[in-house]
Design a protein around this motif. Structure first.
Motif, PDB file in Angstrom:
ATOM      1  N   VAL A   1       0.843  -1.198   0.000  1.00  0.00           N
ATOM      2  CA  VAL A   1       0.000   0.000   0.000  1.00  0.00           C
ATOM      3  C   VAL A   1       0.877   1.246   0.000  1.00  0.00           C
ATOM      4  O   VAL A   1       0.637   2.195  -0.756  1.00  0.00           O
ATOM      5  N   LEU A   2       1.907   1.231   0.831  1.00  0.00           N
ATOM      6  CA  LEU A   2       2.809   2.383   0.912  1.00  0.00           C
ATOM      7  C   LEU A   2       3.471   2.653  -0.436  1.00  0.00           C
ATOM      8  O   LEU A   2       3.583   3.801  -0.857  1.00  0.00           O
ATOM      9  N   MET A   3       3.890   1.609  -1.142  1.00  0.00           N
ATOM     10  CA  MET A   3       4.525   1.795  -2.445  1.00  0.00           C
ATOM     11  C   MET A   3       3.559   2.393  -3.456  1.00  0.00           C
ATOM     12  O   MET A   3       3.966   3.168  -4.316  1.00  0.00           O
ATOM     13  N   GLU A   4       2.285   2.041  -3.373  1.00  0.00           N
ATOM     14  CA  GLU A   4       1.296   2.628  -4.282  1.00  0.00           C
ATOM     15  C   GLU A   4       1.056   4.103  -3.958  1.00  0.00           C
ATOM     16  O   GLU A   4       0.914   4.927  -4.863  1.00  0.00           O
ATOM     17  N   GLU A   5       1.013   4.421  -2.677  1.00  0.00           N
ATOM     18  CA  GLU A   5       0.780   5.803  -2.251  1.00  0.00           C
ATOM     19  C   GLU A   5       1.981   6.702  -2.525  1.00  0.00           C
ATOM     20  O   GLU A   5       1.835   7.871  -2.813  1.00  0.00           O
ATOM     21  N   TRP A   6       3.140   6.144  -2.405  1.00  0.00           N
ATOM     22  CA  TRP A   6       4.385   6.897  -2.457  1.00  0.00           C
ATOM     23  C   TRP A   6       5.018   6.678  -3.810  1.00  0.00           C
ATOM     24  O   TRP A   6       5.845   5.799  -3.998  1.00  0.00           O
ATOM     25  N   GLU A   7       4.636   7.478  -4.771  1.00  0.00           N
ATOM     26  CA  GLU A   7       5.054   7.275  -6.165  1.00  0.00           C
ATOM     27  C   GLU A   7       6.552   7.429  -6.365  1.00  0.00           C
ATOM     28  O   GLU A   7       7.126   6.850  -7.278  1.00  0.00           O
ATOM     29  N   THR A   8       7.205   8.207  -5.525  1.00  0.00           N
ATOM     30  CA  THR A   8       8.645   8.423  -5.692  1.00  0.00           C
ATOM     31  C   THR A   8       9.467   7.569  -4.733  1.00  0.00           C
ATOM     32  O   THR A   8      10.596   7.898  -4.416  1.00  0.00           O
ATOM     33  N   ILE A   9       8.890   6.474  -4.272  1.00  0.00           N
ATOM     34  CA  ILE A   9       9.605   5.623  -3.306  1.00  0.00           C
ATOM     35  C   ILE A   9      10.933   5.161  -3.913  1.00  0.00           C
ATOM     36  O   ILE A   9      10.974   4.704  -5.055  1.00  0.00           O
ATOM     37  N   PRO A  10      12.019   5.351  -3.202  1.00  0.00           N
ATOM     38  CA  PRO A  10      13.334   4.996  -3.751  1.00  0.00           C
ATOM     39  C   PRO A  10      13.421   3.511  -4.104  1.00  0.00           C
ATOM     40  O   PRO A  10      13.050   2.661  -3.308  1.00  0.00           O
ATOM     41  N   TYR A  11      13.902   3.251  -5.305  1.00  0.00           N
ATOM     42  CA  TYR A  11      14.145   1.878  -5.775  1.00  0.00           C
ATOM     43  C   TYR A  11      12.903   0.995  -5.662  1.00  0.00           C
ATOM     44  O   TYR A  11      12.991  -0.189  -5.424  1.00  0.00           O
ATOM     45  N   HIS A  12      11.752   1.592  -5.777  1.00  0.00           N
ATOM     46  CA  HIS A  12      10.476   0.868  -5.717  1.00  0.00           C
ATOM     47  C   HIS A  12      10.379   0.015  -4.464  1.00  0.00           C
ATOM     48  O   HIS A  12       9.832  -1.087  -4.490  1.00  0.00           O
ATOM     49  N   GLY A  13      10.934   0.508  -3.374  1.00  0.00           N
ATOM     50  CA  GLY A  13      10.808  -0.179  -2.092  1.00  0.00           C
ATOM     51  C   GLY A  13      11.669  -1.412  -1.972  1.00  0.00           C
ATOM     52  O   GLY A  13      11.507  -2.193  -1.047  1.00  0.00           O
ATOM     53  N   PHE A  14      12.605  -1.612  -2.889  1.00  0.00           N
ATOM     54  CA  PHE A  14      13.544  -2.743  -2.840  1.00  0.00           C
ATOM     55  C   PHE A  14      12.834  -4.091  -2.893  1.00  0.00           C
ATOM     56  O   PHE A  14      13.403  -5.096  -2.506  1.00  0.00           O
ATOM     57  N   GLY A  15      11.589  -4.122  -3.308  1.00  0.00           N
ATOM     58  CA  GLY A  15      10.844  -5.382  -3.302  1.00  0.00           C
ATOM     59  C   GLY A  15      10.560  -5.856  -1.879  1.00  0.00           C
ATOM     60  O   GLY A  15      10.464  -7.047  -1.618  1.00  0.00           O
ATOM     61  N   LEU A  16      10.419  -4.890  -0.960  1.00  0.00           N
ATOM     62  CA  LEU A  16      10.201  -5.245   0.442  1.00  0.00           C
ATOM     63  C   LEU A  16       8.958  -6.094   0.649  1.00  0.00           C
ATOM     64  O   LEU A  16       8.956  -6.982   1.494  1.00  0.00           O
ATOM     65  N   ASP A  17       7.904  -5.820  -0.110  1.00  0.00           N
ATOM     66  CA  ASP A  17       6.683  -6.608   0.065  1.00  0.00           C
ATOM     67  C   ASP A  17       6.952  -8.085  -0.196  1.00  0.00           C
ATOM     68  O   ASP A  17       6.540  -8.954   0.581  1.00  0.00           O
ATOM     69  N   LYS A  18       7.679  -8.389  -1.248  1.00  0.00           N
ATOM     70  CA  LYS A  18       7.994  -9.796  -1.581  1.00  0.00           C
ATOM     71  C   LYS A  18       8.918 -10.413  -0.539  1.00  0.00           C
ATOM     72  O   LYS A  18       8.747 -11.569  -0.144  1.00  0.00           O
ATOM     73  N   LYS A  19       9.901  -9.627  -0.088  1.00  0.00           N
ATOM     74  CA  LYS A  19      10.833 -10.137   0.931  1.00  0.00           C
ATOM     75  C   LYS A  19      10.109 -10.426   2.240  1.00  0.00           C
ATOM     76  O   LYS A  19      10.366 -11.443   2.893  1.00  0.00           O
ATOM     77  N   LEU A  20       9.178  -9.559   2.618  1.00  0.00           N
ATOM     78  CA  LEU A  20       8.435  -9.770   3.862  1.00  0.00           C
ATOM     79  C   LEU A  20       7.459 -10.939   3.740  1.00  0.00           C
ATOM     80  O   LEU A  20       7.248 -11.678   4.703  1.00  0.00           O
ATOM     81  N   GLU A  21       6.867 -11.117   2.565  1.00  0.00           N
ATOM     82  CA  GLU A  21       5.988 -12.272   2.346  1.00  0.00           C
ATOM     83  C   GLU A  21       6.778 -13.570   2.475  1.00  0.00           C
ATOM     84  O   GLU A  21       6.316 -14.536   3.098  1.00  0.00           O
ATOM     85  N   LYS A  22       7.966 -13.590   1.894  1.00  0.00           N
ATOM     86  CA  LYS A  22       8.824 -14.770   1.993  1.00  0.00           C
ATOM     87  C   LYS A  22       9.207 -15.031   3.452  1.00  0.00           C
ATOM     88  O   LYS A  22       9.191 -16.170   3.911  1.00  0.00           O
ATOM     89  N   LEU A  23       9.512 -13.978   4.166  1.00  0.00           N
ATOM     90  CA  LEU A  23       9.861 -14.089   5.582  1.00  0.00           C
ATOM     91  C   LEU A  23       8.678 -14.646   6.379  1.00  0.00           C
ATOM     92  O   LEU A  23       8.854 -15.498   7.255  1.00  0.00           O
ATOM     93  N   ALA A  24       7.477 -14.192   6.081  1.00  0.00           N
ATOM     94  CA  ALA A  24       6.279 -14.683   6.769  1.00  0.00           C
ATOM     95  C   ALA A  24       6.115 -16.183   6.551  1.00  0.00           C
ATOM     96  O   ALA A  24       5.737 -16.909   7.475  1.00  0.00           O
ATOM     97  N   LYS A  25       6.418 -16.665   5.354  1.00  0.00           N
ATOM     98  CA  LYS A  25       6.319 -18.099   5.076  1.00  0.00           C
ATOM     99  C   LYS A  25       7.353 -18.888   5.867  1.00  0.00           C
ATOM    100  O   LYS A  25       7.081 -20.004   6.302  1.00  0.00           O
ATOM    101  N   LEU A  26       8.543 -18.308   6.067  1.00  0.00           N
ATOM    102  CA  LEU A  26       9.564 -18.978   6.868  1.00  0.00           C
ATOM    103  C   LEU A  26       9.152 -19.077   8.333  1.00  0.00           C
ATOM    104  O   LEU A  26       9.576 -19.978   9.043  1.00  0.00           O
TER     105      LEU A  26
END
Length: 142
Positions: A79-104
């Protein structure tokens, strides 16, 4: 005393049984790279300009329900990445990294809250809570 093939089979069988009983290493849930990315966003971005509220879990939520907490952080980072159009480096793919972490952190969490039950906070508070939670994870798992 055993001889020949029978002895060899017995040794291999014993080795196999012992290796099966050895504890398996836990999944690597160190989050140092994710933590650096979050810190970068906190330090280099103008968070005060953002006018969005995000469901924000706390360290206590993580202690009670680690997987659900990480899933919520992942969803809200999206949600933050959608709201924040100028987010540096598109958030580094944090959403995917956190989803992977949640699965671990796969645990049964039948009494955990859904993301919508957490308090809504501004982006700066959200990122600070995420950073603190990741620090706690590192102190426990790294």
């Amino acid at each position: 005393m055993l001889r020949g093939r029978l002895a060899l089979v017995s040794v291999h069988l014993c080795f196999f049984c012992l290796s099966a009983l050895m504890p398996q290493p836990a999944a690597n849930v160190c989050t140092k790279d994710i933590m650096k990315n979050v810190q970068f966003l906190i330090n280099t971005s103008d968070l005060k300009v953002l006018d969005c509220r995000l469901y924000t879990p706390t360290i206590n939520d993580y202690q009670n329900c680690p997987s659900a907490t990480m899933k919520c952080f992942a969803a809200e980072i999206s949600v933050l990445m959608e709201e924040w159009e100028t987010i540096p480096y598109h958030g580094f793919g944090l959403d995917k990294k956190l989803e992977k972490l949640a699965k671990l952190l796969n645990q049964t969490e039948s009494e955990c809250h859904q993301c919508e039950f957490f308090k809504e906070q501004n982006a700066e508070k959200f990122l600070n809570n995420l950073h603190s939670t990741l620090q706690r994870m590192n102190s426990e798992h790294c």
